[in-house]
Design an enzyme around this catalytic site. Structure first.
Site, mmCIF file in Angstrom:
data_model
loop_
_atom_site.group_PDB
_atom_site.id
_atom_site.type_symbol
_atom_site.label_atom_id
_atom_site.label_comp_id
_atom_site.label_asym_id
_atom_site.label_seq_id
_atom_site.Cartn_x
_atom_site.Cartn_y
_atom_site.Cartn_z
ATOM 1 N N ASP A 152 16.745 10.079 -7.864
ATOM 2 C CA ASP A 152 18.209 10.187 -7.762
ATOM 3 C C ASP A 152 18.746 9.996 -6.346
ATOM 4 O O ASP A 152 19.768 10.574 -5.980
ATOM 5 C CB ASP A 152 18.695 11.534 -8.311
ATOM 6 N N HIS A 188 0.799 -1.223 0.000
ATOM 7 C CA HIS A 188 0.000 0.000 0.000
ATOM 8 C C HIS A 188 0.837 1.281 0.000
ATOM 9 O O HIS A 188 0.281 2.380 0.058
ATOM 10 C CB HIS A 188 -0.936 -0.033 1.214
ATOM 11 N N LYS A 219 3.024 4.521 -1.179
ATOM 12 C CA LYS A 219 2.880 5.482 -2.270
ATOM 13 C C LYS A 219 4.057 6.449 -2.158
ATOM 14 O O LYS A 219 3.946 7.497 -1.537
ATOM 15 C CB LYS A 219 1.557 6.227 -2.147
#
Length: 175
Positions: A120, A113, A115
Site C-alpha cells: 500500500d 537480485h 528482495k
C-alpha cells in the site's frame, strides 16, 4: 529472522479470504502459531490497495497463495523478477501469471537480485530472504519491516524505475 519452523498458515489465509467466517480446522499435522513465516504473511495480507514485489526467486507455495488471495480481493499486485530464475522447477511465477498478476522480468545479463515488497505504498518489507521454502525453513535469513515514508519512497521509486525498464514494449529481440 529465519529459519522459520514449518507451520500451517491455513487459518490466516482463510480469515483473509473470508473475514468473519467461522474458522475451519485444518487437517494437516503442522502446528499453527506465531512464526517468522506467519508474521510475514500477516504483513502481506494487510494490503488493501497495492502490493509491489521485487524478488529474485519465488518458489514458496504459501507465499504465492497469499499473493493470489490479495489479487482475488482486488489488490493491484505487480511483480518484478529475474528471468533466469522464474522458470526453475518449483517457481511460482507461472502460477501467479496464470492468475492474472502482472509480471515483468529482466532481459539483460546479470541478476535482478532485489528482495523487497511494498504494501500500500506505506510499508516496506526487505532483507536477504528469497521467497523460497528452502530459505524460509533452512537458511539464516533476515527480513526488515519499515513504515518510514522516506525509505518506502526510495524503494517505491526503484520499483517504478525497474517496472518501466522491464516493460515488454522496450525489449529488443534482434541485435
Amino acid at each position: 529472522f529465519f529459519p522459520s519452523r514449518p507451520c500451517c498458515i491455513e487459518a490466516l489465509l482463510a480469515e483473509a479470504a473470508e473475514p468473519g467466517a467461522p474458522a475451519r480446522p485444518c487437517p494437516c499435522p503442522l502446528p499453527s502459531g506465531d512464526t517468522a513465516l506467519s508474521r510475514l504473511v500477516r504483513r502481506l495480507l494487510s494490503a488493501r490497495r497495492s502490493l509491489d514485489l521485487c524478488l529474485f526467486s519465488f518458489s514458496c507455495p504459501q507465499l504465492a497463495r497469499a499473493v493470489q488471495l490479495l489479487h482475488r480481493r482486488g489488490v493491484r499486485v505487480r511483480l518484478v523478477t529475474d528471468a533466469q530464475y522464474m522458470g526453475l522447477h518449483g517457481s511460482q511465477i507461472g502460477r501467479l501469471r496464470h492468475a492474472g498478476i502482472q509480471v515483468r522480468h529482466d532481459q539483460h545479463s546479470g541478476y535482478m537480485h532485489h528482495k523487497f515488497a511494498i504494501v500500500d505504498r506505506r510499508m516496506l518489507i526487505t532483507g536477504s530472504l528469497n521467497w523460497t521454502t528452502q530459505a524460509i525453513q533452512s537458511n539464516r535469513e533476515n527480513v526488515l519491516v519499515v513504515e518510514d515514508a522516506e525509505y518506502v519512497k526510495a524503494f517505491q521509486d526503484e520499483f517504478e524505475r525497474i517496472w518501466e525498464e522491464y516493460n515488454p514494449a522496450n525489449y529488443s529481440f534482434f541485435p
